[in-house]
Enzyme design. Structure first.
Site, PDB file in Angstrom:
ATOM      1  N   ARG A 505      30.337  44.215   7.249  1.00 50.61           N
ATOM      2  CA  ARG A 505      29.049  43.780   7.805  1.00 50.61           C
ATOM      3  C   ARG A 505      28.049  44.913   7.585  1.00 50.61           C
ATOM      4  O   ARG A 505      28.179  45.977   8.179  1.00 50.61           O
ATOM      5  CB  ARG A 505      29.186  43.451   9.287  1.00 50.61           C
ATOM      6  CG  ARG A 505      27.860  43.233   9.953  1.00 50.61           C
ATOM      7  CD  ARG A 505      27.980  42.589  11.316  1.00 50.61           C
ATOM      8  NE  ARG A 505      28.264  41.169  11.201  1.00 50.61           N
ATOM      9  CZ  ARG A 505      28.084  40.293  12.174  1.00 50.61           C
ATOM     10  NH1 ARG A 505      27.605  40.678  13.343  1.00 50.61           N
ATOM     11  NH2 ARG A 505      28.372  39.033  11.999  1.00 50.61           N
ATOM     12  N   HIS A 532      25.470  34.768   5.212  1.00 56.15           N
ATOM     13  CA  HIS A 532      26.540  34.827   6.211  1.00 56.15           C
ATOM     14  C   HIS A 532      27.533  33.709   5.868  1.00 56.15           C
ATOM     15  O   HIS A 532      27.627  32.703   6.563  1.00 56.15           O
ATOM     16  CB  HIS A 532      25.940  34.626   7.611  1.00 56.15           C
ATOM     17  CG  HIS A 532      26.848  35.042   8.727  1.00 56.15           C
ATOM     18  ND1 HIS A 532      28.132  35.525   8.519  1.00 56.15           N
ATOM     19  CD2 HIS A 532      26.668  35.039  10.071  1.00 56.15           C
ATOM     20  CE1 HIS A 532      28.682  35.799   9.695  1.00 56.15           C
ATOM     21  NE2 HIS A 532      27.819  35.518  10.655  1.00 56.15           N
ATOM     22  N   GLN A 535      30.216  32.276   8.442  1.00 56.60           N
ATOM     23  CA  GLN A 535      29.614  31.426   9.463  1.00 56.60           C
ATOM     24  C   GLN A 535      29.454  30.004   8.926  1.00 56.60           C
ATOM     25  O   GLN A 535      29.781  29.024   9.586  1.00 56.60           O
ATOM     26  CB  GLN A 535      28.238  31.997   9.843  1.00 56.60           C
ATOM     27  CG  GLN A 535      27.457  31.136  10.818  1.00 56.60           C
ATOM     28  CD  GLN A 535      28.049  31.169  12.208  1.00 56.60           C
ATOM     29  OE1 GLN A 535      28.326  32.231  12.752  1.00 56.60           O
ATOM     30  NE2 GLN A 535      28.265  29.999  12.800  1.00 56.60           N
ATOM     31  N   ASP A 627      18.850  28.996  14.773  1.00 56.42           N
ATOM     32  CA  ASP A 627      19.352  30.357  14.987  1.00 56.42           C
ATOM     33  C   ASP A 627      18.176  31.172  15.519  1.00 56.42           C
ATOM     34  O   ASP A 627      17.023  30.716  15.473  1.00 56.42           O
ATOM     35  CB  ASP A 627      19.874  30.916  13.651  1.00 56.42           C
ATOM     36  CG  ASP A 627      20.565  32.273  13.820  1.00 56.42           C
ATOM     37  OD1 ASP A 627      20.829  32.664  14.966  1.00 56.42           O
ATOM     38  OD2 ASP A 627      20.820  32.940  12.790  1.00 56.42           O
ATOM     39  N   CYS A 667      24.517  29.284  15.808  1.00 56.89           N
ATOM     40  CA  CYS A 667      25.609  30.203  15.494  1.00 56.89           C
ATOM     41  C   CYS A 667      25.774  31.306  16.539  1.00 56.89           C
ATOM     42  O   CYS A 667      26.732  32.070  16.444  1.00 56.89           O
ATOM     43  CB  CYS A 667      25.409  30.786  14.104  1.00 56.89           C
ATOM     44  SG  CYS A 667      23.827  31.612  13.927  1.00 56.89           S
ATOM     45  N   ARG A 695      34.839  29.699  14.171  1.00 52.41           N
ATOM     46  CA  ARG A 695      34.775  30.958  13.417  1.00 52.41           C
ATOM     47  C   ARG A 695      36.189  31.493  13.212  1.00 52.41           C
ATOM     48  O   ARG A 695      36.551  31.946  12.134  1.00 52.41           O
ATOM     49  CB  ARG A 695      33.936  32.012  14.175  1.00 52.41           C
ATOM     50  CG  ARG A 695      32.464  31.701  14.324  1.00 52.41           C
ATOM     51  CD  ARG A 695      31.740  31.703  12.987  1.00 52.41           C
ATOM     52  NE  ARG A 695      31.936  32.925  12.234  1.00 52.41           N
ATOM     53  CZ  ARG A 695      31.283  34.072  12.400  1.00 52.41           C
ATOM     54  NH1 ARG A 695      30.339  34.151  13.321  1.00 52.41           N
ATOM     55  NH2 ARG A 695      31.530  35.132  11.654  1.00 52.41           N
TER      56      ARG A 695
END
Ligand code: PLP
Length: 707
Positions: A505, A532, A535, A627, A667, A695
């Site tokens: 990340r 991402h 996700q 989001d 998310c 996830r």
């Protein structure tokens, strides 16, 4: 003696809600042994309790004591507010006991007070008295002469009940929901009326809870839904979870009618049967199966409503409570549906040509519902003449993949995987979620190199590694000094020699790419400024579970065209999903991503549309996604962003524009009141927490694929 027409299925093994035939084919069990297997098949606690009892003592008769039967009697009375219990081996026998009890009591009050008033379309068993009590002449007529003293009235008709009940009535005998009669729910007002009439005429109210009892309707007893407690309640089916046992419970003076010698049974209440029932009650209580039946039952009804819009000739409204559901079949071909469903791996039954009955085990999960409804949809597509192979989603649900199918590959962005591989990842995630993929990476090590904070991604990757038998280590921002203390390339070259997968990340996609180039192990993007991807896989898994076949469905994203939006818009076309985005000017994902997504959409025949009015983007959509407006690292832009996104909140009003049954996704973490209202987060549309859970499953699938 050929009393049954059987389905073409031999079951050799069963676990949870799945039955297995001799070839290992699995069938989802929406019949549960005719509403019996409450805690599913082979529940480990149930198996352990019965195994232990089998080794102690199996049968002793009612001429001596046995502890399990005493404990069960006490437990049932405590849980129901009844005073005494007579055990039986079946539902019919429990009802026989209730009828005998009512008649003995009636006669003791007045000669001729022996009539039993029951409902048309009811079912109370197959003995000679219970077929007579039941309101379906097809079960009794061939077997006359039948015992007298049974009166039948129309169900749910208060006037008819008033007209039939009088001083000769010994008992009013009803099911809270008629089961075999087609899942007909008694109105609360009807049960209230029955209760009052029984009291006014010094008669008993007997409720046959053989099918509704023991959690099936989402409460322990069916009568709890209306609150009108009977004088006598009969149980069987779910009580033993598959081991034969029934019970007739009574309270007040009804509990003291029988005296020694009045009634009996050789086997009833034996230690095996009562141990089984104690285990069932324990499991229901400790595993939250009552609320599960309500929650999963509501989802099941929602999914049936979806199918009803797709196949209106075949599927109509559903009715019932908890996990006791009837589905109307408008074209009268319920038996054809049962046959086609079974060949697609779903077992249920039809109570008539117009009614399907669904009574799965109470351990049913949301993902089982989705799986079962996918199978039912495939059956309906066959029946309604749609060519299955023409439907991409149906094909994708049949994809079968094994762990390791992408061994050694990186996932830096969605475009690293082909459309087929994306479908395969989701198929593997379903297998992961069904518990089929574990310990496939025993002894391996994964390193999480994270320069930004994380809850879901960190926990899901570490959890997924553990579930695969691998171990994981977390390297936070200050530990490595990526590109500062040590060059990106050197970090990559060292880690590649020590661990088996690197999960990163970071902010800059260039750093991620640099790591991938210096490593020979798989590198997974756990979020950078561009994408991402992990996700997005979890999100489409959630859509598949809650919307069924997602090919041709529309996903609308409202808000900032950030990294999550980018991965969603790249993955949507690969899965056959139309993508819309509503965002203010200047907040689309970067042009390269938009262009690539448009190319993919053209290739896969899906639409990519941009709107500036959120309600227009939401119109008819199947999933609405949002989001945060300000992502990690953009905090200094907060005020400007808040102003730009005014009017882009996903509210209940926005959801009203979406298709019936549409779902809301986020998310997380969420800023309630900014990009999403509380009402949507907590409302019926929300699948936000199912999405968060996915996830874990999606990440486990990705790791299982590349390791
Ligand atoms: N009562 C009701 C409401 C039932 O649904 C059934 C069985 O379907 C019975 C009684 C009879 O139970 P058993 O088959 O155990 O005798």
């Amino acid at each position: 003696m050929t009393t049954y027409k059987r389905n073409p299925l031999e079951v050799v093994r069963a676990e949870g809600v799945r039955l297995y035939d001799p070839n290992g084919r699995d069938v989802i069990d929406f019949l549960a042994g005719v509403a019996v297997c409450a805690v599913g098949h082979s529940h480990p606690r149930y198996v352990a309790a019965l195994t232990e009892q089998l080794q102690r003592v199996v049968h002793v008769s009612n001429l001596v004591y046995n502890a399990p039967s005493a404990k069960l009697a006490e437990r049932l009375c405590t849980l129901s507010g009844m005073d005494r219990v007579f055990f039986t081996n079946s539902g019919a026998e429990a009802n026989e006991a209730a009828i005998k009890l009512a008649r003995k009591r009636g006669t003791s009050i007045a000669a001729g007070k022996t009539q039993i008033v029951s409902a048309l379309a009811s079912f109370h068993g197959r003995t000679i008295a219970t077929v007579t009590a039941g309101g379906q002449p097809k079960y009794s007529e061939p077997f006359g002469p039948l015992p007298g003293g049974f009166v039948h009235v129309a169900f749910n008709d208060c006037d008819a009940l008033s007209a039939a009940v009088n001083e000769h009535t010994a008992a009013i005998f009803l099911e809270p929901i008629q089961g075999e009669g087609g899942i007909n729910v008694a109105d609360d007002a009807y049960l209230a009326h029955a209760r009052a009439l029984a009291d006014a005429n010094n008669a008993l109210l007997i409720l046959d809870e053989v099918q509704t009892g023991v959690g099936r309707t989402g409460t322990l007893w069916g009568w709890e839904n209306s609150g009108y407690k009977p004088d006598v309640m009969t149980l069987a089916k779910g009580l033993g979870g598959g081991f034969p046992i029934g019970a007739c419970l009574a309270c007040g003076d009804a509990a003291r009618v029988f005296v020694p010698g009045d009634h009996g049974s050789t086997y009833a209440g034996n230690p095996m049967a009562t141990t089984a029932a104690l285990a069932v009650l324990d499991i229901i209580g400790t595993e939250g199966l009552l609320s599960n039946a309500r929650i999963v039952g509501a989802l099941l009804q929602e999914r049936i409503a979806h199918l009803a819009t797709e196949f209106p000739e075949w599927i109509g409204a559903s009715r019932g409570r908890g996990l006791m559901l009837g589905v109307n079949v408008p074209n009268g071909q319920a038996r054809e549906i049962v046959g086609a469903a079974l060949s697609n791996g779903l077992l249920m039954n039809a109570t008539s040509e117009h009614t399907l009955r669904m009574v799965p085990p109470l351990v049913l999960t949301e993902s089982d519902v989705c799986d079962a409804m996918d199978r039912l949809r495939a059956a309906l597509q066959q029946l309604s003449g749609t060519s299955i192979s023409a439907i991409r989603g149906a094909v994708s649900s049949k994809i079968y993949v094994e762990p390791g199918f992408l061994a050694g590959r990186d996932l830096l962005g969605i475009d690293d995987f082909s459309a087929k591989e994306c479908h395969q990842i989701l198929a593997l995630a379903k297998r992961v979620k069904a518990g089929e993929i574990s310990n496939t990476a025993t002894g391996k090590v994964g390193a999480l190199l994270f320069e930004k904070p994380s809850l879901r991604t960190k926990v899901s990757f570490l959890g997924a590694l553990a579930k695969l038998g691998a171990s994981g280590m977390y390297l936070g921002k200050d530990e490595v000094g990526l590109g500062k203390r040590e060059s990106v390339e050197d970090v990559g070259r060292v880690l590649t020699r020590m661990v088996d997968v690197l999960i990163v990340r970071t902010f800059d996609p260039v750093i991620l790419k640099g790591l991938a180039e210096s490593c020979t192990i798989p590198v997974i993007n756990a979020l950078d400024d561009a994408e991402h991807p992990c996700q997005a896989f979890a999100d489409f898994l959630t859509m598949q579970e809650h919307l069924g076949d997602i090919s041709g469905k529309t996903l609308t994203y409202i808000g900032d065209g950030n990294n999550v939006a980018a991965s969603l818009m790249l993955l949507a076309p690969k899965l056959g999903v139309h993508f819309r985005i509503a965002c203010p000017d200047g907040y689309l994902p970067e042009p390269g991503i938009w262009a690539r997504a448009s190319e993919l959409a053209a290739e896969h025949g899906t639409k990519m549309e941009r709107f500036s009015v959120p309600s227009e983007a939401a119109a008819g959509a199947d999933a609405i996604y949002t989001d945060v407006w300000t992502s990690m690292g953009q905090e200094e832009e907060l005020a400007r962003r808040m102003a730009a996104f005014a009017g882009y909140t996903v509210t209940a009003e926005i959801m009203q524009h979406a298709a019936p049954g549409a779902i809301a996704l986020h998310c997380l973490p969420a800023h309630r009141g900014d990009e999403i209202s509380d009402e949507v987060m907590e409302g019926p549309w929300s699948r936000v927490f199912a999405q968060a859970e996915n996830r874990l499953h999606a990440q486990q699938a990705i790791l299982a694929a590349v390791l």
